[in-house]
Scaffold this motif. Structure first.
Motif, PDB file in Angstrom:
ATOM      1  N   ARG A  53       0.819  -1.204   0.000  1.00  0.00           N
ATOM      2  CA  ARG A  53       0.000   0.000   0.000  1.00  0.00           C
ATOM      3  C   ARG A  53       0.862   1.267   0.000  1.00  0.00           C
ATOM      4  O   ARG A  53       0.462   2.300  -0.544  1.00  0.00           O
ATOM      5  N   LEU A  54       2.043   1.202   0.593  1.00  0.00           N
ATOM      6  CA  LEU A  54       2.880   2.392   0.703  1.00  0.00           C
ATOM      7  C   LEU A  54       3.768   2.623  -0.520  1.00  0.00           C
ATOM      8  O   LEU A  54       4.441   3.633  -0.605  1.00  0.00           O
ATOM      9  N   THR A  55       3.781   1.705  -1.450  1.00  0.00           N
ATOM     10  CA  THR A  55       4.631   1.837  -2.635  1.00  0.00           C
ATOM     11  C   THR A  55       3.890   2.599  -3.729  1.00  0.00           C
ATOM     12  O   THR A  55       2.869   2.123  -4.232  1.00  0.00           O
ATOM     13  N   PRO A  56       4.361   3.793  -4.127  1.00  0.00           N
ATOM     14  CA  PRO A  56       3.694   4.532  -5.216  1.00  0.00           C
ATOM     15  C   PRO A  56       3.940   3.833  -6.554  1.00  0.00           C
ATOM     16  O   PRO A  56       5.076   3.794  -7.044  1.00  0.00           O
ATOM     17  N   LEU A  57       2.893   3.274  -7.139  1.00  0.00           N
ATOM     18  CA  LEU A  57       3.067   2.502  -8.362  1.00  0.00           C
ATOM     19  C   LEU A  57       3.532   3.364  -9.537  1.00  0.00           C
ATOM     20  O   LEU A  57       4.302   2.909 -10.381  1.00  0.00           O
ATOM     21  N   GLY A  58       3.049   4.606  -9.594  1.00  0.00           N
ATOM     22  CA  GLY A  58       3.456   5.472 -10.702  1.00  0.00           C
ATOM     23  C   GLY A  58       4.958   5.720 -10.707  1.00  0.00           C
ATOM     24  O   GLY A  58       5.608   5.700 -11.766  1.00  0.00           O
ATOM     25  N   LEU A  59       5.539   5.942  -9.530  1.00  0.00           N
ATOM     26  CA  LEU A  59       6.984   6.164  -9.453  1.00  0.00           C
ATOM     27  C   LEU A  59       7.756   4.885  -9.763  1.00  0.00           C
ATOM     28  O   LEU A  59       8.810   4.933 -10.407  1.00  0.00           O
ATOM     29  N   ARG A  60       7.240   3.746  -9.301  1.00  0.00           N
ATOM     30  CA  ARG A  60       7.883   2.473  -9.652  1.00  0.00           C
ATOM     31  C   ARG A  60       7.846   2.241 -11.162  1.00  0.00           C
ATOM     32  O   ARG A  60       8.822   1.810 -11.779  1.00  0.00           O
ATOM     33  N   ARG A  61       6.699   2.556 -11.764  1.00  0.00           N
ATOM     34  CA  ARG A  61       6.547   2.387 -13.212  1.00  0.00           C
ATOM     35  C   ARG A  61       7.518   3.304 -13.962  1.00  0.00           C
ATOM     36  O   ARG A  61       8.177   2.891 -14.917  1.00  0.00           O
TER      37      ARG A  61
ATOM     38  N   THR B 255       3.701  -8.638 -20.059  1.00  0.00           N
ATOM     39  CA  THR B 255       2.334  -8.627 -19.546  1.00  0.00           C
ATOM     40  C   THR B 255       2.327  -8.749 -18.035  1.00  0.00           C
ATOM     41  O   THR B 255       1.592  -8.031 -17.339  1.00  0.00           O
ATOM     42  N   ARG B 256       3.149  -9.649 -17.497  1.00  0.00           N
ATOM     43  CA  ARG B 256       3.213  -9.832 -16.050  1.00  0.00           C
ATOM     44  C   ARG B 256       3.716  -8.565 -15.361  1.00  0.00           C
ATOM     45  O   ARG B 256       3.229  -8.184 -14.292  1.00  0.00           O
ATOM     46  N   ILE B 257       4.685  -7.883 -15.972  1.00  0.00           N
ATOM     47  CA  ILE B 257       5.188  -6.625 -15.419  1.00  0.00           C
ATOM     48  C   ILE B 257       4.072  -5.585 -15.388  1.00  0.00           C
ATOM     49  O   ILE B 257       3.926  -4.833 -14.413  1.00  0.00           O
ATOM     50  N   ALA B 258       3.269  -5.542 -16.442  1.00  0.00           N
ATOM     51  CA  ALA B 258       2.142  -4.605 -16.474  1.00  0.00           C
ATOM     52  C   ALA B 258       1.178  -4.892 -15.330  1.00  0.00           C
ATOM     53  O   ALA B 258       0.652  -3.968 -14.691  1.00  0.00           O
ATOM     54  N   PHE B 259       0.910  -6.164 -15.043  1.00  0.00           N
ATOM     55  CA  PHE B 259       0.044  -6.507 -13.912  1.00  0.00           C
ATOM     56  C   PHE B 259       0.649  -6.028 -12.593  1.00  0.00           C
ATOM     57  O   PHE B 259      -0.056  -5.556 -11.707  1.00  0.00           O
ATOM     58  N   ASP B 260       1.964  -6.169 -12.457  1.00  0.00           N
ATOM     59  CA  ASP B 260       2.622  -5.748 -11.217  1.00  0.00           C
ATOM     60  C   ASP B 260       2.509  -4.246 -10.994  1.00  0.00           C
ATOM     61  O   ASP B 260       2.599  -3.782  -9.847  1.00  0.00           O
ATOM     62  N   PHE B 261       2.318  -3.491 -12.059  1.00  0.00           N
ATOM     63  CA  PHE B 261       2.167  -2.042 -11.952  1.00  0.00           C
ATOM     64  C   PHE B 261       0.703  -1.607 -11.923  1.00  0.00           C
ATOM     65  O   PHE B 261       0.409  -0.419 -11.988  1.00  0.00           O
ATOM     66  N   SER B 262      -0.215  -2.550 -11.824  1.00  0.00           N
ATOM     67  CA  SER B 262      -1.646  -2.244 -11.913  1.00  0.00           C
ATOM     68  C   SER B 262      -2.249  -1.918 -10.547  1.00  0.00           C
ATOM     69  O   SER B 262      -2.131  -2.704  -9.596  1.00  0.00           O
ATOM     70  N   ASP B 263      -2.917  -0.760 -10.442  1.00  0.00           N
ATOM     71  CA  ASP B 263      -3.647  -0.415  -9.223  1.00  0.00           C
ATOM     72  C   ASP B 263      -4.742  -1.432  -8.942  1.00  0.00           C
ATOM     73  O   ASP B 263      -4.973  -1.815  -7.782  1.00  0.00           O
ATOM     74  N   ARG B 264      -5.423  -1.868  -9.985  1.00  0.00           N
ATOM     75  CA  ARG B 264      -6.513  -2.824  -9.822  1.00  0.00           C
ATOM     76  C   ARG B 264      -5.995  -4.141  -9.255  1.00  0.00           C
ATOM     77  O   ARG B 264      -6.595  -4.718  -8.344  1.00  0.00           O
ATOM     78  N   GLN B 265      -4.858  -4.594  -9.796  1.00  0.00           N
ATOM     79  CA  GLN B 265      -4.254  -5.829  -9.307  1.00  0.00           C
ATOM     80  C   GLN B 265      -3.853  -5.687  -7.833  1.00  0.00           C
ATOM     81  O   GLN B 265      -4.084  -6.578  -7.020  1.00  0.00           O
ATOM     82  N   ARG B 266      -3.281  -4.553  -7.476  1.00  0.00           N
ATOM     83  CA  ARG B 266      -2.833  -4.355  -6.099  1.00  0.00           C
ATOM     84  C   ARG B 266      -4.026  -4.317  -5.136  1.00  0.00           C
ATOM     85  O   ARG B 266      -3.974  -4.912  -4.058  1.00  0.00           O
ATOM     86  N   ARG B 267      -5.097  -3.634  -5.521  1.00  0.00           N
ATOM     87  CA  ARG B 267      -6.273  -3.592  -4.650  1.00  0.00           C
ATOM     88  C   ARG B 267      -6.854  -4.993  -4.436  1.00  0.00           C
ATOM     89  O   ARG B 267      -7.244  -5.358  -3.316  1.00  0.00           O
ATOM     90  N   ALA B 268      -6.929  -5.776  -5.527  1.00  0.00           N
ATOM     91  CA  ALA B 268      -7.460  -7.137  -5.404  1.00  0.00           C
ATOM     92  C   ALA B 268      -6.551  -7.993  -4.526  1.00  0.00           C
ATOM     93  O   ALA B 268      -7.024  -8.798  -3.710  1.00  0.00           O
ATOM     94  N   ASP B 269      -5.248  -7.820  -4.691  1.00  0.00           N
ATOM     95  CA  ASP B 269      -4.276  -8.564  -3.893  1.00  0.00           C
ATOM     96  C   ASP B 269      -4.461  -8.250  -2.407  1.00  0.00           C
ATOM     97  O   ASP B 269      -4.475  -9.149  -1.546  1.00  0.00           O
TER      98      ASP B 269
END
Length: 348
Positions: free
Chosen positions: A191-199, A226-240
């Motif tokens: 939750r604390l990792t900003p996905l946009g900055l990681r991307r 494709t897997r990398i794109a999932f790792d950067f996905s807000d939707r994926q993180r919320r579901a996780d």
């Protein structure tokens, strides 16, 4: 006095600058994340079928032909993509479905996603809507094992066999105190990792962490991006995060109450048999031994779910047996497929 006021002014300016920088960084992260997510949706369309389950779309990655259909339910926070390396061998003999739960992979999110029972019912509706008829050979890895058990409890007549791959056990959270703490830490870190900055760091070539993590999953090379794109996905993180929260709260209760037994459904429990990591210090080895002193008996207990069960220990394999020993997992699944066909051929 003036010197004290001046010092406070400097501190206030510094703090103001830090806050302004943080706000600017958050805004930049959010903007880049929005751009990247739109780009990923164009670059990586769903490879399978998306079916309606009441106003939401669930993605089923299908391959092969024939009956019974092998239905694979991945572990906690994992899309079906993580099992794609096994598709060719399995699809050569029968129909196969890789299931993306709500919010994972290419499936739409759901406000009530996360629970094992909800995922089992989504799967049932998706299979029915897609016209994928039973019998099914259900394969559940880790937390996916809870979903498979609940599916079978509600539709036992549709299930020809079950394979539990180092499956979760409803008592593990109570007995493995460190498991609950590890899940909580991962939820906080995520939750604390900003996905946009990681991307941005990945796209700019400043960090290759995302690629290393994707490669560790041992996917076909064509699916790494494709897997990398999932790792950067807000939707994926919320579901996780939702799945992780449910794993330590409602899921054990659901499984104990609704799926205490599998009756006589043919069952194979495939459990990890890891090597001691070379070069590990004594503390790490002791921790691993403590974990498996609890985990291994829980795996053995899963065999008692069915009157028609066997237990296979995957030597030299950790929790992700489908990565470490894919040939073993494929063999176990296809053994069930062939048995079901043989019994159908005999009219049994």
């Amino acid at each position: 006095m003036n010197r004290s006021i001046g010092s406070r002014g400097i501190i206030v300016k510094a703090l103001t600058g830090l806050v302004a920088g943080a706000i600017a960084g958050a805004a930049m992260s959010a903007a880049y994340q929005t751009y990247g997510a739109r780009r990923d949706r164009r670059r990586f369309p769903p490879p399978g079928r998306t079916v309606d389950v009441g106003g939401r779309r669930i993605h089923l990655w299908t391959a092969g032909t024939g009956s019974p259909t092998v239905v694979i339910v991945p572990g906690l926070g994992e899309p079906g993509l993580n099992w794609a390396a096994l598709l060719p061998e399995l699809a050569a003999e029968s129909s196969v479905v890789l299931y993306d739960r709500a919010g994972l992979g290419w499936s739409d999110p759901s406000p009530w996603a996360g629970t094992a029972l909800g995922a089992a019912r989504d799967l049932r509706r998706a299979l029915d809507e897609a016209g994928i008829a039973p019998p099914y050979v259900l394969v559940g890895h880790s937390a996916g094992g809870n979903i498979v058990r609940l599916f079978a409890a509600e539709r036992p007549g549709a299930v020809a066999a079950i394979v539990l791959v180092d499956s979760s056990h409803p008592e593990q959270i109570r007995l493995l105190h460190r498991t609950r703490a590890a899940i909580a830490r991962e939820m906080l870190r995520s939750r604390l990792t900003p996905l946009g900055l990681r991307r941005l760091a990945y796209d700019a070539g400043w960090s290759d962490r995302a690629r290393r993590e994707a490669e560790a999953r041992r996917l076909p090379p064509t699916l790494l991006s494709t897997r990398i794109a999932f790792d950067f996905s807000d939707r994926q993180r919320r579901a996780d995060l939702r799945e992780a929260a449910a794993a330590i709260t409602v899921n054990p209760v659901q499984v104990r109450r609704r799926a205490p037994s599998l009756g006589a459904i043919p069952l194979t429990v495939v459990s990890a048999g890891p090597d001691e990591p070379p070069g590990s210090d004594e503390k790490a080895l002791a921790e691993q031994r403590r974990f498996y002193s609890v985990w291994s008996p829980l795996q053995a207990d899963l065999v008692r779910l069915s009157a028609n069960a066997e237990h296979v220990v995957a030597e030299h394999a950790g929790h992700h047996i489908h990565r470490d020993r894919p040939e073993l997992v494929v063999r176990v699944i296809l053994d069930h497929v062939r048995r079901v066909r043989a019994e159908a051929g005999r009219g049994g």
